[in-house]
Design a protein around this motif. Structure first.
Motif, PDB file in Angstrom:
ATOM      1  N   HIS A  34      35.357  50.058  41.540  1.00 35.89           N
ATOM      2  CA  HIS A  34      36.135  49.115  42.340  1.00 35.89           C
ATOM      3  C   HIS A  34      35.901  47.693  41.853  1.00 35.89           C
ATOM      4  O   HIS A  34      36.845  46.903  41.721  1.00 35.89           O
ATOM      5  CB  HIS A  34      35.760  49.245  43.812  1.00 35.89           C
ATOM      6  CG  HIS A  34      36.476  48.271  44.678  1.00 35.89           C
ATOM      7  ND1 HIS A  34      35.938  47.060  45.015  1.00 35.89           N
ATOM      8  CD2 HIS A  34      37.697  48.324  45.261  1.00 35.89           C
ATOM      9  CE1 HIS A  34      36.790  46.402  45.777  1.00 35.89           C
ATOM     10  NE2 HIS A  34      37.865  47.149  45.944  1.00 35.89           N
ATOM     11  N   ASP A  35      34.635  47.344  41.580  1.00 37.11           N
ATOM     12  CA  ASP A  35      34.326  46.008  41.073  1.00 37.11           C
ATOM     13  C   ASP A  35      35.008  45.750  39.738  1.00 37.11           C
ATOM     14  O   ASP A  35      35.519  44.661  39.488  1.00 37.11           O
ATOM     15  CB  ASP A  35      32.819  45.814  40.932  1.00 37.11           C
ATOM     16  CG  ASP A  35      32.129  45.671  42.270  1.00 37.11           C
ATOM     17  OD1 ASP A  35      32.830  45.450  43.281  1.00 37.11           O
ATOM     18  OD2 ASP A  35      30.891  45.793  42.301  1.00 37.11           O
ATOM     19  N   GLU A  36      35.027  46.746  38.860  1.00 37.21           N
ATOM     20  CA  GLU A  36      35.670  46.591  37.558  1.00 37.21           C
ATOM     21  C   GLU A  36      37.175  46.381  37.719  1.00 37.21           C
ATOM     22  O   GLU A  36      37.767  45.545  37.044  1.00 37.21           O
ATOM     23  CB  GLU A  36      35.391  47.809  36.678  1.00 37.21           C
ATOM     24  CG  GLU A  36      33.954  47.907  36.206  1.00 37.21           C
ATOM     25  CD  GLU A  36      33.648  49.214  35.507  1.00 37.21           C
ATOM     26  OE1 GLU A  36      34.543  50.100  35.439  1.00 37.21           O
ATOM     27  OE2 GLU A  36      32.507  49.367  35.043  1.00 37.21           O
ATOM     28  N   GLN A  37      37.804  47.140  38.619  1.00 41.70           N
ATOM     29  CA  GLN A  37      39.244  46.996  38.842  1.00 41.70           C
ATOM     30  C   GLN A  37      39.564  45.632  39.436  1.00 41.70           C
ATOM     31  O   GLN A  37      40.548  45.002  39.070  1.00 41.70           O
ATOM     32  CB  GLN A  37      39.741  48.093  39.778  1.00 41.70           C
ATOM     33  CG  GLN A  37      39.758  49.461  39.140  1.00 41.70           C
ATOM     34  CD  GLN A  37      40.138  50.543  40.146  1.00 41.70           C
ATOM     35  OE1 GLN A  37      40.341  50.269  41.341  1.00 41.70           O
ATOM     36  NE2 GLN A  37      40.228  51.777  39.686  1.00 41.70           N
ATOM     37  N   THR A  38      38.727  45.164  40.349  1.00 43.29           N
ATOM     38  CA  THR A  38      38.936  43.863  40.960  1.00 43.29           C
ATOM     39  C   THR A  38      38.782  42.757  39.931  1.00 43.29           C
ATOM     40  O   THR A  38      39.591  41.810  39.911  1.00 43.29           O
ATOM     41  CB  THR A  38      37.932  43.656  42.107  1.00 43.29           C
ATOM     42  OG1 THR A  38      38.075  44.730  43.036  1.00 43.29           O
ATOM     43  CG2 THR A  38      38.176  42.345  42.822  1.00 43.29           C
ATOM     44  N   ALA A  39      37.792  42.884  39.069  1.00 43.49           N
ATOM     45  CA  ALA A  39      37.575  41.867  38.046  1.00 43.49           C
ATOM     46  C   ALA A  39      38.745  41.810  37.068  1.00 43.49           C
ATOM     47  O   ALA A  39      39.163  40.725  36.631  1.00 43.49           O
ATOM     48  CB  ALA A  39      36.278  42.148  37.301  1.00 43.49           C
ATOM     49  N   THR A  40      39.312  42.962  36.722  1.00 42.78           N
ATOM     50  CA  THR A  40      40.452  42.973  35.783  1.00 42.78           C
ATOM     51  C   THR A  40      41.694  42.409  36.469  1.00 42.78           C
ATOM     52  O   THR A  40      42.479  41.724  35.820  1.00 42.78           O
ATOM     53  CB  THR A  40      40.769  44.398  35.327  1.00 42.78           C
ATOM     54  OG1 THR A  40      39.795  45.318  35.705  1.00 42.78           O
ATOM     55  CG2 THR A  40      40.931  44.491  33.860  1.00 42.78           C
ATOM     56  N   ALA A  41      41.874  42.688  37.735  1.00 47.55           N
ATOM     57  CA  ALA A  41      43.038  42.168  38.446  1.00 47.55           C
ATOM     58  C   ALA A  41      42.957  40.646  38.591  1.00 47.55           C
ATOM     59  O   ALA A  41      43.977  39.955  38.484  1.00 47.55           O
ATOM     60  CB  ALA A  41      43.146  42.822  39.821  1.00 47.55           C
ATOM     61  N   VAL A  42      41.791  40.124  38.796  1.00 51.65           N
ATOM     62  CA  VAL A  42      41.614  38.688  38.958  1.00 51.65           C
ATOM     63  C   VAL A  42      41.824  37.972  37.636  1.00 51.65           C
ATOM     64  O   VAL A  42      42.438  36.914  37.580  1.00 51.65           O
ATOM     65  CB  VAL A  42      40.210  38.373  39.551  1.00 51.65           C
ATOM     66  CG1 VAL A  42      39.919  36.883  39.482  1.00 51.65           C
ATOM     67  CG2 VAL A  42      40.116  38.877  40.958  1.00 51.65           C
TER      68      VAL A  42
END
Length: 44
Positions: A34-42
């Protein structure tokens, strides 16, 4: 809240382990993904 506490509150809703509780290791993997997906989206 510890990973064990989080794992006790979660219930798997799909798949072959439906109705069971995830292990703390699975919870840690889900949080990391989840953290990785959030970081890529940001950053996108």
């Amino acid at each position: 809240m510890s990973l064990r506490d989080i794992a006790k509150r979660l219930v798997i809703t799909t798949g072959t382990k439906k109705g069971q509780y995830p292990s703390p290791a699975i919870v840690m993997r889900m949080l990391r993904e989840h953290d990785e997906q959030t970081a890529t989206a940001v950053s996108a």
